[in-house]
Design a protein around this motif. Structure first.
Motif, PDB file in Angstrom:
ATOM      1  N   UNK A  74       0.303  -0.586   0.252  1.00 23.52           N
ATOM      2  CA  UNK A  74       0.001   0.025   0.303  1.00 23.52           C
ATOM      3  C   UNK A  74       0.998   1.149  -0.432  1.00 23.52           C
ATOM      4  N   UNK A  75       1.101   1.772  -1.399  1.00 24.06           N
ATOM      5  CA  UNK A  75       2.135   3.454  -1.268  1.00 24.06           C
ATOM      6  C   UNK A  75       0.539   4.189  -0.733  1.00 24.06           C
ATOM      7  N   UNK A 127     -14.451  -2.030   2.882  1.00 18.87           N
ATOM      8  CA  UNK A 127     -13.758  -2.237   3.719  1.00 18.87           C
ATOM      9  C   UNK A 127     -12.697  -3.503   3.495  1.00 18.87           C
ATOM     10  N   UNK A 128     -11.611  -3.243   4.416  1.00 20.69           N
ATOM     11  CA  UNK A 128     -10.266  -3.930   4.400  1.00 20.69           C
ATOM     12  C   UNK A 128     -10.253  -5.164   3.343  1.00 20.69           C
ATOM     13  N   UNK A 145      -7.447  -8.343  -2.724  1.00 18.26           N
ATOM     14  CA  UNK A 145      -7.968  -7.321  -1.926  1.00 18.26           C
ATOM     15  C   UNK A 145      -7.347  -6.179  -1.437  1.00 18.26           C
ATOM     16  N   UNK A 146      -8.758  -5.020  -0.427  1.00 13.45           N
ATOM     17  CA  UNK A 146      -8.502  -4.143  -0.584  1.00 13.45           C
ATOM     18  C   UNK A 146      -7.397  -4.059   0.197  1.00 13.45           C
ATOM     19  N   UNK A 147      -7.179  -4.330   1.347  1.00 21.55           N
ATOM     20  CA  UNK A 147      -6.199  -3.981   2.683  1.00 21.55           C
ATOM     21  C   UNK A 147      -6.712  -2.241   3.526  1.00 21.55           C
ATOM     22  N   UNK A 152     -13.423   3.296  -3.471  1.00 23.78           N
ATOM     23  CA  UNK A 152     -12.497   3.244  -5.023  1.00 23.78           C
ATOM     24  C   UNK A 152     -12.988   4.324  -5.553  1.00 23.78           C
ATOM     25  N   UNK A 153     -11.651   5.154  -6.199  1.00 24.18           N
ATOM     26  CA  UNK A 153     -11.820   6.328  -7.421  1.00 24.18           C
ATOM     27  C   UNK A 153     -12.228   5.700  -8.556  1.00 24.18           C
ATOM     28  N   UNK A 154     -10.865   5.183  -8.832  1.00 22.27           N
ATOM     29  CA  UNK A 154     -10.461   4.542  -9.885  1.00 22.27           C
ATOM     30  C   UNK A 154      -9.491   2.682 -10.528  1.00 22.27           C
TER      31      UNK A 154
END
Length: 175
Positions: A74-75, A127-128, A145-147, A152-154
């Protein structure tokens, strides 16, 4: 008191000029110190400047303890924006390489989301543990996964047409 009191002898200069010279020396010393603070020493600079990602983002590593080797990165930017991608230790990158990326997971196709406006209308809230996409190799598929909890923008649409980007520049392109 006359002017002769300021002179010690005929060849001496007035004592007031000594004060002027010392204040000029202090001023030039201050300017030199300021110059050293503002202008860096070339020997102290790195050979190559940091990339935009290194300079503007903090990198986090998200290991998956439930499924070993399904790690992600994740940045995170100071404004809260996060870029999520596959870590170099992810099993999909270690195997034969990514052959396809599918954003059609869950109830909607993530690549068809169009966010608009200042308030990011139409953004999906995750969610994460929410699935972002499915990354496929020649013999298996893996859920990314989202983490982090967020919206979500793009998505990176180039990964649909060129999934091989994850094999070569996974730390730059994001999943």
């Amino acid at each position: 008191m006359d002017d002769s009191d300021n002179y010690n002898n005929k060849n001496d200069t007035p004592s007031a000029s000594f004060c002027v010279n010392s204040s000029e020396q202090e001023r030039s010393k201050e300017e030199q110190e300021l110059h050293e603070l503002v202008v860096p020493n070339l020997r102290d600079l790195p050979v190559t400047p940091p990339s935009a990602v290194e300079a503007n983002f903090v990198c986090y590593f998200a290991p998956d303890f439930m499924k070993p080797a399904h790690d992600q990165y994740i940045y995170r930017h100071a404004n809260g924006l996060c870029v999520i991608g596959l870590a170099p230790t992810h099993v999909a990158l270690k195997e034969k390489g990514v052959t396809a990326v599918d954003f059609n997971v869950g109830k909607s196709n993530r690549s068809e989301i169009k966010v608009t406006g200042k308030r990011k209308k139409n953004a999906q809230h995750f969610e994460a543990n929410t699935a972002l996409c499915k990354v496929c190799t020649s013999d298996a598929s893996y859920i990314v996964r989202c983490c982090v909890k967020g919206s979500l923008l793009e998505v990176n649409d180039r990964l649909i047409d060129q999934p091989g980007l994850l094999n070569s520049s996974f730390c730059i392109t994001g999943a």
